[in-house]
Design a protein around this motif. Structure first.
Motif, PDB file in Angstrom:
ATOM      1  N   SER A  82       0.825  -1.206   0.000  1.00 33.34           N
ATOM      2  CA  SER A  82       0.000   0.000   0.000  1.00 33.34           C
ATOM      3  C   SER A  82       0.860   1.258   0.000  1.00 33.34           C
ATOM      4  CB  SER A  82      -0.919  -0.014   1.227  1.00 33.34           C
ATOM      5  OG  SER A  82      -1.638   1.189   1.344  1.00 33.34           O
ATOM      6  N   GLU A  83       1.968   1.233   0.756  1.00 29.26           N
ATOM      7  CA  GLU A  83       2.848   2.401   0.864  1.00 29.26           C
ATOM      8  C   GLU A  83       3.511   2.741  -0.467  1.00 29.26           C
ATOM      9  OE1 GLU A  83       3.440   4.648   3.195  1.00 29.26           O
ATOM     10  OE2 GLU A  83       1.914   3.727   4.448  1.00 29.26           O
ATOM     11  N   ILE A  84       3.988   1.741  -1.194  1.00 31.60           N
ATOM     12  CA  ILE A  84       4.690   2.033  -2.451  1.00 31.60           C
ATOM     13  C   ILE A  84       3.732   2.526  -3.526  1.00 31.60           C
ATOM     14  CG2 ILE A  84       6.617   0.465  -2.027  1.00 31.60           C
ATOM     15  CD1 ILE A  84       5.303  -1.596  -3.782  1.00 31.60           C
ATOM     16  N   ALA A  85       2.433   2.307  -3.296  1.00 36.21           N
ATOM     17  CA  ALA A  85       1.450   2.815  -4.254  1.00 36.21           C
ATOM     18  C   ALA A  85       1.141   4.289  -4.014  1.00 36.21           C
ATOM     19  CB  ALA A  85       0.166   2.003  -4.169  1.00 36.21           C
ATOM     20  N   SER A  86       1.490   4.786  -2.811  1.00 34.97           N
ATOM     21  CA  SER A  86       1.106   6.158  -2.476  1.00 34.97           C
ATOM     22  C   SER A  86       2.277   7.054  -2.084  1.00 34.97           C
ATOM     23  CB  SER A  86       0.106   6.144  -1.312  1.00 34.97           C
ATOM     24  OG  SER A  86       0.671   5.510  -0.179  1.00 34.97           O
ATOM     25  N   THR A  87       3.461   6.472  -1.867  1.00 36.40           N
ATOM     26  CA  THR A  87       4.611   7.238  -1.399  1.00 36.40           C
ATOM     27  C   THR A  87       5.797   7.013  -2.317  1.00 36.40           C
ATOM     28  OG1 THR A  87       3.851   6.860   0.856  1.00 36.40           O
ATOM     29  CG2 THR A  87       6.074   7.739   0.603  1.00 36.40           C
ATOM     30  N   TYR A  88       6.505   8.099  -2.664  1.00 34.83           N
ATOM     31  CA  TYR A  88       7.660   7.984  -3.547  1.00 34.83           C
ATOM     32  C   TYR A  88       8.953   7.690  -2.781  1.00 34.83           C
ATOM     33  CZ  TYR A  88       5.131   9.711  -7.642  1.00 34.83           C
ATOM     34  OH  TYR A  88       4.274   9.853  -8.689  1.00 34.83           O
ATOM     35  N   GLY A  89       9.164   8.296  -1.621  1.00 34.92           N
ATOM     36  CA  GLY A  89      10.434   8.192  -0.930  1.00 34.92           C
ATOM     37  C   GLY A  89      10.644   6.843  -0.275  1.00 34.92           C
ATOM     38  N   ILE A  90      11.773   6.206  -0.564  1.00 33.30           N
ATOM     39  CA  ILE A  90      12.027   4.877  -0.019  1.00 33.30           C
ATOM     40  C   ILE A  90      12.177   4.921   1.488  1.00 33.30           C
ATOM     41  CG2 ILE A  90      14.519   5.103  -0.461  1.00 33.30           C
ATOM     42  CD1 ILE A  90      12.390   1.861  -0.450  1.00 33.30           C
ATOM     43  N   ARG A  91      12.762   5.994   2.036  1.00 27.92           N
ATOM     44  CA  ARG A  91      12.915   6.094   3.483  1.00 27.92           C
ATOM     45  C   ARG A  91      11.547   6.132   4.167  1.00 27.92           C
ATOM     46  NH1 ARG A  91      18.038   7.905   5.421  1.00 27.92           N
ATOM     47  NH2 ARG A  91      17.020   8.870   7.203  1.00 27.92           N
ATOM     48  N   SER A  92      10.607   6.875   3.586  1.00 23.64           N
ATOM     49  CA  SER A  92       9.251   6.946   4.160  1.00 23.64           C
ATOM     50  C   SER A  92       8.564   5.592   4.095  1.00 23.64           C
ATOM     51  CB  SER A  92       8.419   7.987   3.408  1.00 23.64           C
ATOM     52  OG  SER A  92       8.982   9.270   3.527  1.00 23.64           O
ATOM     53  N   VAL A  93       8.745   4.885   2.974  1.00 20.75           N
ATOM     54  CA  VAL A  93       8.145   3.565   2.821  1.00 20.75           C
ATOM     55  C   VAL A  93       8.681   2.611   3.882  1.00 20.75           C
ATOM     56  CG1 VAL A  93       8.013   1.530   1.323  1.00 20.75           C
ATOM     57  CG2 VAL A  93       7.684   3.806   0.351  1.00 20.75           C
ATOM     58  N   ILE A  94       9.992   2.615   4.074  1.00 23.11           N
ATOM     59  CA  ILE A  94      10.609   1.713   5.054  1.00 23.11           C
ATOM     60  C   ILE A  94      10.166   2.059   6.463  1.00 23.11           C
ATOM     61  CG2 ILE A  94      12.803   1.045   6.106  1.00 23.11           C
ATOM     62  CD1 ILE A  94      14.030   1.318   3.267  1.00 23.11           C
ATOM     63  N   LYS A  95      10.146   3.348   6.779  1.00 24.54           N
ATOM     64  CA  LYS A  95       9.728   3.779   8.125  1.00 24.54           C
ATOM     65  C   LYS A  95       8.299   3.335   8.417  1.00 24.54           C
ATOM     66  CE  LYS A  95      12.639   6.846  10.293  1.00 24.54           C
ATOM     67  NZ  LYS A  95      12.710   7.245  11.702  1.00 24.54           N
ATOM     68  N   GLU A  96       7.400   3.551   7.452  1.00 22.52           N
ATOM     69  CA  GLU A  96       5.998   3.184   7.658  1.00 22.52           C
ATOM     70  C   GLU A  96       5.833   1.673   7.743  1.00 22.52           C
ATOM     71  OE1 GLU A  96       3.388   5.136   8.342  1.00 22.52           O
ATOM     72  OE2 GLU A  96       4.894   6.719   8.448  1.00 22.52           O
ATOM     73  N   THR A  97       6.677   0.936   7.023  1.00 18.73           N
ATOM     74  CA  THR A  97       6.598  -0.524   7.076  1.00 18.73           C
ATOM     75  C   THR A  97       7.225  -1.061   8.358  1.00 18.73           C
ATOM     76  OG1 THR A  97       6.791  -0.518   4.655  1.00 18.73           O
ATOM     77  CG2 THR A  97       7.021  -2.628   5.732  1.00 18.73           C
ATOM     78  N   TYR A  98       8.038  -0.255   9.002  1.00 23.02           N
ATOM     79  CA  TYR A  98       8.615  -0.639  10.295  1.00 23.02           C
ATOM     80  C   TYR A  98       7.631  -0.369  11.432  1.00 23.02           C
ATOM     81  CZ  TYR A  98      11.606  -0.483  14.441  1.00 23.02           C
ATOM     82  OH  TYR A  98      12.133  -0.685  15.686  1.00 23.02           O
ATOM     83  N   ASN A  99       7.012   0.822  11.396  1.00 27.66           N
ATOM     84  CA  ASN A  99       6.086   1.210  12.466  1.00 27.66           C
ATOM     85  C   ASN A  99       4.902   0.241  12.551  1.00 27.66           C
ATOM     86  OD1 ASN A  99       7.626   3.485  13.090  1.00 27.66           O
ATOM     87  ND2 ASN A  99       6.518   4.774  11.621  1.00 27.66           N
ATOM     88  N   GLY A 100       4.736  -0.352  13.700  1.00 33.42           N
ATOM     89  CA  GLY A 100       3.643  -1.307  13.892  1.00 33.42           C
ATOM     90  C   GLY A 100       4.047  -2.746  13.638  1.00 33.42           C
ATOM     91  N   TYR A 101       5.220  -2.936  13.018  1.00 32.93           N
ATOM     92  CA  TYR A 101       5.690  -4.297  12.706  1.00 32.93           C
ATOM     93  C   TYR A 101       7.080  -4.534  13.285  1.00 32.93           C
ATOM     94  CZ  TYR A 101       1.836  -3.648   9.523  1.00 32.93           C
ATOM     95  OH  TYR A 101       0.606  -3.354   9.002  1.00 32.93           O
ATOM     96  N   GLU A 102       7.370  -3.848  14.403  1.00 30.92           N
ATOM     97  CA  GLU A 102       8.674  -3.987  15.048  1.00 30.92           C
ATOM     98  C   GLU A 102       8.949  -5.426  15.454  1.00 30.92           C
ATOM     99  OE1 GLU A 102       6.364  -1.799  15.795  1.00 30.92           O
ATOM    100  OE2 GLU A 102       7.184   0.213  16.124  1.00 30.92           O
ATOM    101  N   SER A 103       7.891  -6.173  15.787  1.00 26.88           N
ATOM    102  CA  SER A 103       8.082  -7.563  16.212  1.00 26.88           C
ATOM    103  C   SER A 103       8.680  -8.412  15.102  1.00 26.88           C
ATOM    104  CB  SER A 103       6.745  -8.170  16.668  1.00 26.88           C
ATOM    105  OG  SER A 103       5.808  -8.179  15.589  1.00 26.88           O
ATOM    106  N   VAL A 104       8.334  -8.095  13.851  1.00 24.22           N
ATOM    107  CA  VAL A 104       8.901  -8.821  12.713  1.00 24.22           C
ATOM    108  C   VAL A 104      10.375  -8.469  12.545  1.00 24.22           C
ATOM    109  CG1 VAL A 104       8.788  -9.185  10.215  1.00 24.22           C
ATOM    110  CG2 VAL A 104       6.673  -8.935  11.531  1.00 24.22           C
ATOM    111  N   TRP A 105      10.680  -7.181  12.622  1.00 25.58           N
ATOM    112  CA  TRP A 105      12.056  -6.726  12.445  1.00 25.58           C
ATOM    113  C   TRP A 105      12.967  -7.239  13.555  1.00 25.58           C
ATOM    114  CZ3 TRP A 105      14.011  -3.422   8.534  1.00 25.58           C
ATOM    115  CH2 TRP A 105      13.046  -2.941   7.624  1.00 25.58           C
ATOM    116  N   ASP A 106      12.468  -7.282  14.779  1.00 30.57           N
ATOM    117  CA  ASP A 106      13.312  -7.617  15.923  1.00 30.57           C
ATOM    118  C   ASP A 106      13.415  -9.112  16.192  1.00 30.57           C
ATOM    119  OD1 ASP A 106      13.936  -4.953  16.419  1.00 30.57           O
ATOM    120  OD2 ASP A 106      12.161  -4.654  17.672  1.00 30.57           O
TER     121      ASP A 106
END
Length: 281
Positions: A76-100
């Motif tokens: 959903s983020e890559i369909a609405s946001t151009y900046g890769i940093r913003s996409v990564i940040k939004e994909t991190y927020n709320g999914y910290e359990s996956v990253w950690d």
């Protein structure tokens, strides 16, 4: 009785476009994960391969799985946001359990590589790179995550720029993206495509005016080696913005290095004279 007129300025709901072979309710990333392609126009792109990234522990039908939710959010983020940093940040927020969690993070990494390879095979060099660079960039971030998303973004910033420089242009996939995906897949599916792009010039973007040109022709910040410019004029115009980013990058290098003797005098001066706030802000 005549039908009610729509209010001016109201948005009409648009029905999502489904690709050939895409099941109703199936997300875009699910479609590309299974290698779904337009059978009528691109039959040669169809592959039945996991590209060396088999994920037996992940069941795509379990929609409550946090990895499933994370991929859907990313899509959903890559369909609405151009900046890769913003996409990564939004994909991190709320999914910290996956990253950690190392197991979940590597499962997500395998899935992003598989989708990226399938997209690269479909796109080839005949059309724009589309979202392929985003999937490659996300796989790279997951692979190199050091436990702190901000720290990892600083460390991988130059790589992220290289991955996504061709996004939203008419340029085909860059060799940086194809090379990364080819190296991470053990099947050889991308060998032909990589052989075609490996001699292509690396493209860079001016940080100020966003002009695209061969990366070797761009000027580069002598201190952080990350910011590129098409001219000294653009470099000077950007310095007020770039100097803080430059300082933070050098701070990160010092913080993660056992020996700071190789750091430039400017970096040491900035570190000694300016108090750096935490990266977790």
């Amino acid at each position: 009785m005549p039908p009610n007129k729509k209010k001016q300025g109201s948005k009409q709901k648009t029905k999502p476009v489904r690709r050939v072979g895409q099941a109703e309710g199936e997300t875009n990333w699910e479609y590309w994960l299974r290698g779904g392609h337009n059978l009528l126009t691109r039959p040669s792109a169809i592959v039945n391969c996991d590209h060396g990234h088999s994920v037996d522990t992940f069941d795509v039908s379990e929609r409550q799985n946090p990895i499933f939710a994370m991929l859907t959010s990313f899509d959903s983020e890559i369909a609405s946001t151009y900046g890769i940093r913003s996409v990564i940040k939004e994909t991190y927020n709320g999914y910290e359990s996956v990253w950690d969690d190392d197991e979940q993070r590597m499962t997500a990494f395998h899935l992003f590589v598989r989708i990226g390879v399938n997209l690269a095979l479909y796109v080839g060099l005949e059309q724009r790179g589309g979202v392929t660079p985003y999937y490659a960039a996300m796989a790279c971030m997951l692979e190199n995550y050091d436990g702190n998303i901000n720290s990892t973004l600083i460390k991988m910033d130059a790589k992220m720029r290289d991955f996504t420089v061709n996004c939203h242009t008419d340029l085909p996939l860059s060799r940086v993206v194809v090379k990364y995906l080819a190296k991470k897949s053990t099947c050889g599916c991308l060998n032909v495509l990589y052989a075609r792009v490996k001699n292509h010039p690396n493209i860079g973007k001016c940080k100020t005016c966003e002009k695209l040109m061969e990366k070797k022709l761009l000027l580069v910040c002598s201190d952080c080696k990350c910011a590129h410019y098409c001219s000294k004029k653009c470099q000077k115009l950007d310095w007020r913005v770039h100097k803080r980013d430059c300082m933070i990058r050098r701070w990160h290098e010092i913080a993660t290095s056992e020996d700071d003797s190789a750091l430039s005098p400017l970096a040491k001066q900035l570190l000694g004279s300016v108090k750096i706030s935490g990266l977790d802000e």
